[in-house]
Write a protein that holds these residues in place. Structure first.
Motif, PDB file in Angstrom:
ATOM      1  N   ALA A 232       0.292  21.851   3.036  1.00 46.01           N
ATOM      2  CA  ALA A 232       1.298  20.803   3.048  1.00 46.01           C
ATOM      3  C   ALA A 232       2.294  21.120   1.964  1.00 46.01           C
ATOM      4  O   ALA A 232       1.931  21.246   0.806  1.00 46.01           O
ATOM      5  CB  ALA A 232       0.651  19.451   2.790  1.00 46.01           C
TER       6      ALA A 232
ATOM      7  N   ILE B 182       6.964  11.024  -5.468  1.00 50.40           N
ATOM      8  CA  ILE B 182       7.002   9.568  -5.462  1.00 50.40           C
ATOM      9  C   ILE B 182       5.702   9.054  -4.880  1.00 50.40           C
ATOM     10  O   ILE B 182       5.380   9.294  -3.725  1.00 50.40           O
ATOM     11  CB  ILE B 182       8.174   9.047  -4.602  1.00 50.40           C
ATOM     12  CG1 ILE B 182       9.502   9.667  -5.059  1.00 50.40           C
ATOM     13  CG2 ILE B 182       8.220   7.539  -4.653  1.00 50.40           C
ATOM     14  CD1 ILE B 182       9.903   9.311  -6.433  1.00 50.40           C
ATOM     15  N   ASP B 183       4.971   8.356  -5.696  1.00 46.73           N
ATOM     16  CA  ASP B 183       3.764   7.708  -5.216  1.00 46.73           C
ATOM     17  C   ASP B 183       4.098   6.252  -4.987  1.00 46.73           C
ATOM     18  O   ASP B 183       4.576   5.573  -5.886  1.00 46.73           O
ATOM     19  CB  ASP B 183       2.658   7.833  -6.266  1.00 46.73           C
ATOM     20  CG  ASP B 183       1.368   7.168  -5.816  1.00 46.73           C
ATOM     21  OD1 ASP B 183       0.445   7.891  -5.420  1.00 46.73           O
ATOM     22  OD2 ASP B 183       1.309   5.926  -5.848  1.00 46.73           O
ATOM     23  N   SER B 184       3.863   5.764  -3.800  1.00 47.31           N
ATOM     24  CA  SER B 184       4.350   4.426  -3.489  1.00 47.31           C
ATOM     25  C   SER B 184       3.574   3.338  -4.197  1.00 47.31           C
ATOM     26  O   SER B 184       4.014   2.202  -4.261  1.00 47.31           O
ATOM     27  CB  SER B 184       4.285   4.190  -1.983  1.00 47.31           C
ATOM     28  OG  SER B 184       2.985   4.446  -1.536  1.00 47.31           O
ATOM     29  N   ASN B 185       2.419   3.668  -4.756  1.00 45.21           N
ATOM     30  CA  ASN B 185       1.707   2.642  -5.523  1.00 45.21           C
ATOM     31  C   ASN B 185       2.341   2.438  -6.887  1.00 45.21           C
ATOM     32  O   ASN B 185       2.429   1.325  -7.387  1.00 45.21           O
ATOM     33  CB  ASN B 185       0.239   3.041  -5.709  1.00 45.21           C
ATOM     34  CG  ASN B 185      -0.539   2.866  -4.429  1.00 45.21           C
ATOM     35  OD1 ASN B 185      -0.297   1.920  -3.678  1.00 45.21           O
ATOM     36  ND2 ASN B 185      -1.446   3.767  -4.149  1.00 45.21           N
ATOM     37  N   THR B 186       2.772   3.531  -7.486  1.00 53.43           N
ATOM     38  CA  THR B 186       3.295   3.423  -8.843  1.00 53.43           C
ATOM     39  C   THR B 186       4.798   3.639  -8.904  1.00 53.43           C
ATOM     40  O   THR B 186       5.432   3.355  -9.892  1.00 53.43           O
ATOM     41  CB  THR B 186       2.641   4.462  -9.770  1.00 53.43           C
ATOM     42  OG1 THR B 186       2.986   5.772  -9.278  1.00 53.43           O
ATOM     43  CG2 THR B 186       1.143   4.281  -9.791  1.00 53.43           C
TER      44      THR B 186
ATOM     45  N   PHE C  95       8.298  12.784  -1.351  1.00 53.35           N
ATOM     46  CA  PHE C  95       7.561  11.624  -0.865  1.00 53.35           C
ATOM     47  C   PHE C  95       6.276  12.019  -0.179  1.00 53.35           C
ATOM     48  O   PHE C  95       5.590  11.192   0.393  1.00 53.35           O
ATOM     49  CB  PHE C  95       8.411  10.833   0.123  1.00 53.35           C
ATOM     50  CG  PHE C  95       9.617  10.221  -0.513  1.00 53.35           C
ATOM     51  CD1 PHE C  95      10.825  10.878  -0.516  1.00 53.35           C
ATOM     52  CD2 PHE C  95       9.531   8.993  -1.135  1.00 53.35           C
ATOM     53  CE1 PHE C  95      11.935  10.311  -1.110  1.00 53.35           C
ATOM     54  CE2 PHE C  95      10.638   8.418  -1.731  1.00 53.35           C
ATOM     55  CZ  PHE C  95      11.849   9.087  -1.713  1.00 53.35           C
TER      56      PHE C  95
ATOM     57  N   ASN D 138      -4.020  15.600   3.529  1.00 55.98           N
ATOM     58  CA  ASN D 138      -3.491  14.468   2.771  1.00 55.98           C
ATOM     59  C   ASN D 138      -3.574  13.147   3.502  1.00 55.98           C
ATOM     60  O   ASN D 138      -3.261  12.116   2.918  1.00 55.98           O
ATOM     61  CB  ASN D 138      -2.025  14.723   2.415  1.00 55.98           C
ATOM     62  CG  ASN D 138      -1.897  15.836   1.397  1.00 55.98           C
ATOM     63  OD1 ASN D 138      -2.499  15.779   0.335  1.00 55.98           O
ATOM     64  ND2 ASN D 138      -1.146  16.862   1.730  1.00 55.98           N
TER      65      ASN D 138
ATOM     66  N   CYS E 178       0.841  -1.191   0.000  1.00 56.50           N
ATOM     67  CA  CYS E 178       0.000   0.000   0.000  1.00 56.50           C
ATOM     68  C   CYS E 178       0.869   1.231   0.000  1.00 56.50           C
ATOM     69  O   CYS E 178       1.959   1.208   0.514  1.00 56.50           O
ATOM     70  CB  CYS E 178      -0.875   0.027   1.257  1.00 56.50           C
ATOM     71  SG  CYS E 178      -2.196  -1.159   1.183  1.00 56.50           S
ATOM     72  N   GLY E 179       0.378   2.298  -0.555  1.00 54.22           N
ATOM     73  CA  GLY E 179       1.206   3.468  -0.698  1.00 54.22           C
ATOM     74  C   GLY E 179       1.160   4.365   0.512  1.00 54.22           C
ATOM     75  O   GLY E 179       0.420   4.151   1.451  1.00 54.22           O
ATOM     76  N   LEU E 180       1.993   5.396   0.445  1.00 56.64           N
ATOM     77  CA  LEU E 180       1.999   6.388   1.495  1.00 56.64           C
ATOM     78  C   LEU E 180       0.633   7.006   1.629  1.00 56.64           C
ATOM     79  O   LEU E 180       0.196   7.360   2.689  1.00 56.64           O
ATOM     80  CB  LEU E 180       3.013   7.468   1.168  1.00 56.64           C
ATOM     81  CG  LEU E 180       4.481   7.073   1.345  1.00 56.64           C
ATOM     82  CD1 LEU E 180       5.368   8.169   0.824  1.00 56.64           C
ATOM     83  CD2 LEU E 180       4.791   6.781   2.787  1.00 56.64           C
ATOM     84  N   PHE E 181       0.001   7.188   0.508  1.00 61.93           N
ATOM     85  CA  PHE E 181      -1.330   7.764   0.549  1.00 61.93           C
ATOM     86  C   PHE E 181      -2.318   6.769  -0.035  1.00 61.93           C
ATOM     87  O   PHE E 181      -3.150   7.096  -0.862  1.00 61.93           O
ATOM     88  CB  PHE E 181      -1.352   9.080  -0.224  1.00 61.93           C
ATOM     89  CG  PHE E 181      -0.366  10.042   0.340  1.00 61.93           C
ATOM     90  CD1 PHE E 181      -0.574  10.599   1.581  1.00 61.93           C
ATOM     91  CD2 PHE E 181       0.814  10.333  -0.324  1.00 61.93           C
ATOM     92  CE1 PHE E 181       0.357  11.460   2.136  1.00 61.93           C
ATOM     93  CE2 PHE E 181       1.749  11.190   0.226  1.00 61.93           C
ATOM     94  CZ  PHE E 181       1.509  11.752   1.460  1.00 61.93           C
ATOM     95  N   ALA E 182      -2.189   5.548   0.409  1.00 63.69           N
ATOM     96  CA  ALA E 182      -3.059   4.502  -0.098  1.00 63.69           C
ATOM     97  C   ALA E 182      -4.499   4.916   0.114  1.00 63.69           C
ATOM     98  O   ALA E 182      -4.882   5.367   1.179  1.00 63.69           O
ATOM     99  CB  ALA E 182      -2.786   3.211   0.644  1.00 63.69           C
TER     100      ALA E 182
END
Lengths: 545, 844
Positions: B8, B473-477, B492, A87, A18-22
């Protein structure tokens, strides 16, 4: 179960499930939708989905959304909590090894505009679990409440696991070979030697231990040994890291003196006794990860007798080893034999000496422990103070539950829903759901656990866990983040995450307990001031110079 | 309820701000403008109020060598908003020698507002930090040269000193004109040019990822041309990227690019392109895993092609390395078996290449290469040593994994396993302070010190995971979040690491093709240039050893310099210490490079007589004259001569004033010798003035005994302290482990001087049976200690001197209560140390 690790590059982040912003693409961030983000580890998340269903049944106007992360530990949690309300949609985090007190201590520095990013959960403690009348404060196990209480009296995190950890053994193997579960570490060492010399059916010999080299599973016992030696209070003194006045009160002056606690050396000396140079160990143990080690252990054709582990073991390995397919149990952690030197009145040695050589001090210790296990409150010839010291040592249990932290962001949209969810989770009903899904307990007292212990359908593993859990244990952990140097700086009790990787090293890599402690003291000498300084500590007292 | 004003990320504050323009229109009186100058090692925040005492320097000062880039800053602070900033530069002149104005670039600093720190423990200041450097004329063209009232706007000035050996050494001066709206200011400029040139070839190997895909977000252009442009541009900043800018798998194309970069002296190393495909592969333990398998056949083809294309004039292999990113940071993941497998494969590949070439009777010498060039191609694995990753040929741990002597010894031992093994190191978003890293809010001194550590610890190369990661950086992609790199320093999201992976800025928004630098990139280059100084000094000393048949030890000569800047891999973040170190190294180089080819070593300072004894080595045809010193001895030393002098240090500050005459060339040197010494008597009568200890305060200190006398050891005085250190066995096991014997001399023996006033501390120590053991010097204040440095004992009398104690970066320096000499613990045989000739000097 995976332990806290370090994510240090783009590529590791790419590997996240899962992502940081899943869920930013599909998460409803409203007051009526409770967003829960959970660490995905040995306990799984099935219990959350069951709780979710129940919650939505109780509160039909509300919904629950669950997000999962295989890496919801400090670095990822930090990024998410700092992302702020714009976010971060999560209302309730179930994290792993989060230094929650550090966020409280840092206050506004974490997120501009917020004195504290974590919600004070004191009102939960002062309220009742769902459907019950007593207070949660009276239900939570005291050691956990102490651990989770911040120095301002607030409680900014609560546990979502409460497992019993220690040395797991193969019950059938023990019974077939007439091996007795040892009560002292000397007896454990002797048993290990015996096991190593016993031929196994089909050729070869039995193997006393298996353990993953890079994941510090021996912590489930060596910290216990340390605490047994120093006493529970002495062990906590280490983590309070402060001098005490003549009344035994902490003075607020920090010191490095506790790094000289002999219990640290003695615990390592037991490790040396058991696995120095990887003796008594499954070949290649030190190179294994936790999953492989568990697989090999549960595969009885490998003839492995014991493995330091925790209460997640059965649940985590269900896919390959159906419940009850391997007859294993957690033993009460053997008491460290060196405790006889630490007893206030030295009466164990006196009794041994009086036996005219028939009994060693460890024999006497063993008998005293047996008496304690029977429920006796004294033993002939043993001073009451010594008896109590040993009895307390016998109660000490290592738990991973302290590392499982629930937190609510103070800016969360659905804060009240999150609190209600926790109230459900810690109710007897919630505890039952958790058990049914994980086979494990949470650190809250409940009648259900008492009933469970007598349930004949329990596997021996589960039965052994409850036997320990219901026997008035004293829970402890390795990261008692109860004072500033620990929760503010990431300081660890040892500079090496897994001491067994040193003591159990192969060939010239192996170090003795003495050498290990020497390097630890030197590390303290050269580095502790940096940690004290980073924690904002003024004028500590240095004794290691 | 959410706070709707929460932002942010960061705000762009270096651009025009309409509010201030409105304010300007309403108030016509000219702004009161301050300007001051600072070095390139400082980061001045836009919105912080600085004390007047910090703003006194008005001269733009730099020091450097030929062929080097040096920078400094002018900070402009108006008391109200202004629009229109300009800096006109001039030539810098030293007589007829000129550093032309066209070699001087002026940048406008741009800032990020940081409302969350990568590491709050490092500094708790929120505010606007400088990072991006945009050419001033580009800023002016966009009308962004506005400064809000009471903001500190930085102008970054970089001088590229011509690599012209004819450019005379000395002080170059000029006057720049700073113009803010209608007001003008003359800014004096001074550049001290040292008398040597930067080596033409770069030696500091790097692997910095240059992600093609990330360029798109910043440049809207990730064409092959742009990628290669970045690759070449970064070489001017002493950065070699992770792979050749080759966009086809064709080996001929790889060879062509390898030729380009092998021939480019700016390029210290280049990465070979590695390709992957998904495959089920059997691991070393027999299990089969689906992995990103490396295209070994292609890699082998490249290596063979490079070998075949090499010539004696151009070796295409010696700069080559491989960074297989499919096994990046395998520890603790399921890629450990894959990493072990791939290490085995690359070893086999290299051996196979050599075998194939030998079978073909390939003439290695005719191609200017050796088998070792192939076998020595580094296969860099970003991981520390681990028990389950035990056979890597090139470990690349995080820098904090080499902090202790034990850790460094481990990697040295790993290198010794095979002549082709090596160690690199890296940073990513770990480690955090106190270790140096590349974050926006962190110290430039820290970044620069990395290069010194790299030389000190013989680390082969440095790796960084990204150079121009403009996207978020999107952790999904993996990537793809749109962000403006000029305004959002959090790739990030959240404050994981400010601008991690991004050292450049896209030039596109300013109509500039290609990248623009950042302050961090400049700091990196400064450090890499320092590295070349050290490399060059080492080469010169090696040559001098041949000339004079001596054994000058580079690391030994550098030890006190290194110790003044860092301990382990933790810098002391002192810009003064860095500058002093750089100046000292430059002085050593100048002397060796002069016609005299001279080396000066200080042999001993006798505190009792306040006399220094030193040796001067000079070429055989050089006449040496030294003022105010007595020549003790002259003798041949190799093909040169050795002159031994003694000099009474009668002045408060003493110099070696030497004149070297080689033919018609006269070189005059004034080399700092030392301050007037203050001798410290170790005894009052027969009683020692110092105390002894076991290393922890709570127990009897009875394992160290002291006697007065030298046991007739020649060269030691009667006031020598004979210290006997015995084994400690009486305590608990922990206490035995903690046993650390030392003597502690109280500040009263040093006239109670403040630590900030202490310049040098020295003593003589003799312990022939303990040769190889270390002795440490520590400062003590209120029970805590700070390490100054250490020395390794030899078989003779060792004259030890630790310099510039006042530069020790320690917040308790002003309250030093004692100095401690720490010994190693003894075993069953007691150790005897003779300590004599204790002295100190003060700054004044």
């Amino acid at each position: 179960m995976k332990k806290a690790g370090r994510i240090a590059s783009l590529f590791c982040i790419l590997a996240l499930a899962c992502g940081l912003f899943a869920g930013c693409g599909g998460v409803k961030d409203t007051e009526d939708n409770l967003v829960i983000e959970s660490y995905l580890g040995g306990y799984g998340t099935e219990f959350l989905y069951r709780l979710k269903d129940r919650f939505e049944e109780i509160y039909p106007e509300k919904t629950v959304q669950i997000l999962e992360s295989v890496s919801l530990m400090d670095p990822e949690f930090e990024a998410k909590i700092k992302a702020g309300p714009s976010n971060n949609p999560t209302d309730l985090f179930l994290g792993n090894a989060i230094d929650f007190n550090s966020y409280v201590a840092k206050g506004k520095q974490v997120l501009n505009g917020y004195d504290n990013v974590l919600e004070d959960l004191t009102d939960i403690l002062d309220s009742s679990p769902y459907g019950e009348s007593g207070k949660i404060r009276g239900k939570i196990i005291p050691e956990y409440l102490d651990f989770f209480t911040y120095e301002d009296g607030g409680v900014y995190s609560l546990p979502w696991a409460g497992g019993v950890d220690g040395l797991v053994y193969n019950v059938d193997m023990f019974e077939e070979n007439g091996w007795e579960v040892p009560r002292t570490t000397d007896k454990l060492a002797a048993l290990a030697d015996e096991i190593a010399a016993t031929p196994a059916a089909g050729g070869g010999k039995y193997v006393p231990f298996i353990w993953p080299g890079s994941i510090g599973y021996w912590e489930t016992v060596h910290y216990t040994w340390w605490a047994q030696y120093e006493s529970y209070e002495g062990y906590l003194d280490f983590f309070m890291t402060q001098t005490k006045d003549s009344d035994g009160n902490y003075t607020g002056t920090y010191t490095d003196a506790y790094f000289m606690q002999e219990g640290r050396y003695e615990a390592m000396a037991v490790l040396e006794q058991l696995i120095y140079g990887s003796k008594n160990s499954y070949e290649g143990s030190i190179t294994l990860n936790h999953t492989n080690a568990q697989m090999y252990f549960l595969n009885t054709s490998n003839h492995i007798a014991m493995m330091p582990n925790g209460d997640w073991l059965e649940n985590e390995m269900l896919e390959n080893f159906p419940l009850g397919s391997v007859n294993i149990a957690i033993m009460k952690t053997p008491v460290i034999s060196a405790i006889v030197d630490k007893l206030p009145k030295q009466s164990v040695q006196a009794v041994a000496a009086a036996s005219g050589g028939e009994k060693t001090a460890d024999d006497v210790l063993d008998e005293v422990i047996a008496a304690i296990d029977r429920g006796d409150t004294s033993y002939p010839g043993i001073d009451a103070e010594d008896f109590d010291y040993i009895a307390q040592a016998r109660r000490i249990v290592y738990s991973n539950g302290f590392n499982h932290n629930m937190m609510i962001p103070s800016y969360a949209n659905a804060k009240e829903l999150a609190k209600d969810f926790i109230r459900l989770m810690v109710s007897d009903e919630g505890l039952q759901i958790f058990y049914e899904c994980t086979g494990s307990m949470l650190p809250y007292n409940c009648d259900y656990y008492d009933e469970l212990q007598n349930d004949p359908s329990l596997t021996t593993f589960r039965s052994s866990k409850f036997a320990i859990f219901n026997d008035d244990p004293l829970f402890m952990t390795r990261r008692h983040s109860i004072s500033r140097p620990w929760y503010l700086t990431g300081l660890e009790p040892y500079s090496v995450y897994a001491p067994e990787s040193k003591i159990g090293g192969i060939g010239t890599d192996a170090v003795t307990a003495s050498t290990f402690i020497e390097s630890e003291i030197d590390w303290v000498r050269n580095n502790i001031d940096t940690y004290f300084s980073a924690a904002g500590i003024q004028d500590p007292i240095y004794t290691i110079m | 309820m959410k706070k709707i004003w929460q932002i942010a990320g960061s705000l762009l504050l270096a651009g025009a701000i309409s509010l201030s323009v409105v304010a300007c229109a309403e108030d016509q009186t000219p702004a009161n403008i301050e300007y001051w100058t600072v070095s390139s090692n400082e980061k001045i925040m836009l919105d912080k109020e600085y004390d007047a005492s910090e703003k006194t320097e008005k001269t733009l000062s730099m020091r450097g060598s030929r062929g080097e880039y040096e920078s400094a800053q002018i900070i402009v602070t108006p008391d109200k908003a202004v629009h229109g900033v300009d800096l006109t530069v001039t030539d810098l002149k030293n007589g007829d020698s000129v550093i032309p104005a066209e070699n001087i670039e002026v940048y406008y600093e741009k800032y990020y507002y940081l409302d969350a720190m990568s590491n709050p423990e490092y500094r708790g200041e929120y505010g606007s930090y400088p990072d991006a450097l945009v050419p001033l004329d580009a800023i002016q063209e966009k009308g962004e040269d506005s400064i809000a009232g009471n903001n500190n706007q930085g102008l970054w000035v970089t001088v590229e000193v011509p690599a012209d050996d004819e450019l005379a050494a000395g002080t170059y001066t000029g006057t720049f004109t700073l113009k803010v709206e209608e007001q003008s200011f003359s800014v004096p400029v001074q550049f001290v040019l040292w008398d040597f040139s930067m080596p033409e070839e770069a030696h500091m190997q790097t692997i910095f990822n240059n992600f093609r895909e990330h360029l798109m977000n910043g440049e809207l252009d990730n064409s092959e041309e742009m990628v290669e442009y970045y690759t070449d541009w970064l070489l001017d900043y002493r950065i070699s990227v992770d792979k050749l800018p080759v966009f086809t798998k064709d080996a001929a194309a790889v060879v062509e690019k390898a030729k380009k970069y092998s021939a480019d002296p700016r390029c210290a190393s280049y990465g070979l392109n590695v390709y992957f495909y998904i495959a089920n592969v059997e691991m070393l333990d027999g299990t089969v895993k689906s992995i990103n398998e490396t295209d070994w056949d292609l890699l082998e083809e490249y290596v063979l092609a490079l070998a075949e294309a090499s010539t004696p004039e151009l070796n295409l292999l010696e700069k080559c390395n491989i960074y297989d990113q499919s096994i990046d940071e395998p520890e603790g993941t399921n890629r450990v078996p894959e990493a072990n497998y791939k290490q085995t494969r690359i070893d086999a590949l290299k051996a196979s290449c050599v075998a194939q070439l030998k079978e073909q009777q390939f003439d290695f010498a005719a191609h200017g290469i050796t088998e070792g060039d192939i076998l020595g191609i580094e296969y860099v694995v970003t991981n520390r040593y681990a028990a389950n990753l035990a056979n890597m040929s090139t470990y690349c741990p995080l820098i904090n994994d080499l902090n202790t002597a034990e850790q460094r010894a481990l990697y040295e031992s790993l290198e010794e396993r095979n002549e082709y093994n090596s160690t690199w190191w890296y940073v990513a978003w770990q480690p955090r302070y106190p270790y140096p890293n590349f974050r926006v809010e962190e110290s430039s001194v820290g970044m620069r010190t990395l290069a010194w550590m790299q030389m000190d610890y013989d680390i082969e190369g440095f790796l960084y995971w990204g150079t121009s990661v403009y996207a978020g950086i999107d952790s999904n992609t993996g990537f793809g979040n749109i962000r403006d790199p000029y305004t959002d320093p959090y790739p990030f999201g959240g404050a994981l690491a400010t601008n991690d992976g991004m050292l450049t800025y896209p030039g596109r928004p300013y109509g500039i093709y290609g990248p623009l630098p950042s302050i961090r990139l400049m700091s990196w280059r400064d450090g890499a240039e320092d590295y070349e100084y050290l490399w060059y000094l080492r080469e010169l000393l090696t040559d001098a050893n041949e000339t004079y048949e001596t054994d000058f030890d580079f690391n030994g000569m550098m030890r006190s310099i290194y110790d003044s800047m860092y301990s382990g891999t933790i810098p002391n973040y002192s810009a003064d210490a860095l500058d002093a170190a750089r100046e000292e190294v430059a002085g050593l180089i100048e002397l060796l490079e002069s016609e005299a080819n001279a080396v000066i070593t200080i042999d001993r300072i006798d505190a009792a007589t306040n006399t220094a004894t030193y040796s001067i080595y000079a070429s055989g045809d050089t006449a040496v004259e030294v003022k105010n010193a007595t020549l003790q001895e002259t003798k041949d030393s190799g093909s040169g001569k050795l002159y031994t002098y003694s000099q009474v240090m009668s002045a408060a500050t003493n110099y070696i004033e030497a004149t070297f005459t080689t033919g018609s060339v006269v070189t005059q040197v004034s080399r700092y010798l030392g301050k007037r010494t203050n001798a410290v008597s170790l005894f009052e009568g027969s009683e020692p003035v110092f105390s002894v200890s076991n290393g922890f305060v709570l127990h009897p200190q009875d394992h160290i005994t002291v006697a007065k006398g030298n046991d007739s050891v020649e060269g030691l005085s009667e006031n020598t302290a004979k210290i006997t250190v015995s084994e400690y066995t009486a305590g608990t096991a922990t206490e035995i482990a903690a046993y650390t014997p030392y003597i502690e001399i109280p500040a009263s023996a040093f006239g109670n001087i403040n630590g900030t006033q202490m310049d040098a501390f020295g003593f003589s120590i003799y312990s022939p049976e303990n040769a190889g053991k270390q002795v440490r010097l520590m400062l003590v204040a209120n029970g805590t200690t700070e390490r100054v440095g250490s020395v390794t004992l030899g078989t003779g009398i060792l004259n030890v001197q630790f310099d510039q104690i006042y530069l020790t970066s320690w917040d308790k320096l002003g309250s030093v209560t004692a100095v401690r000499i720490v010994f190693e613990k003894a075993d069953a045989t007691a150790d005897t140390y003779y300590v004599d000739n204790l002295f100190y000097t003060t700054r004044d």
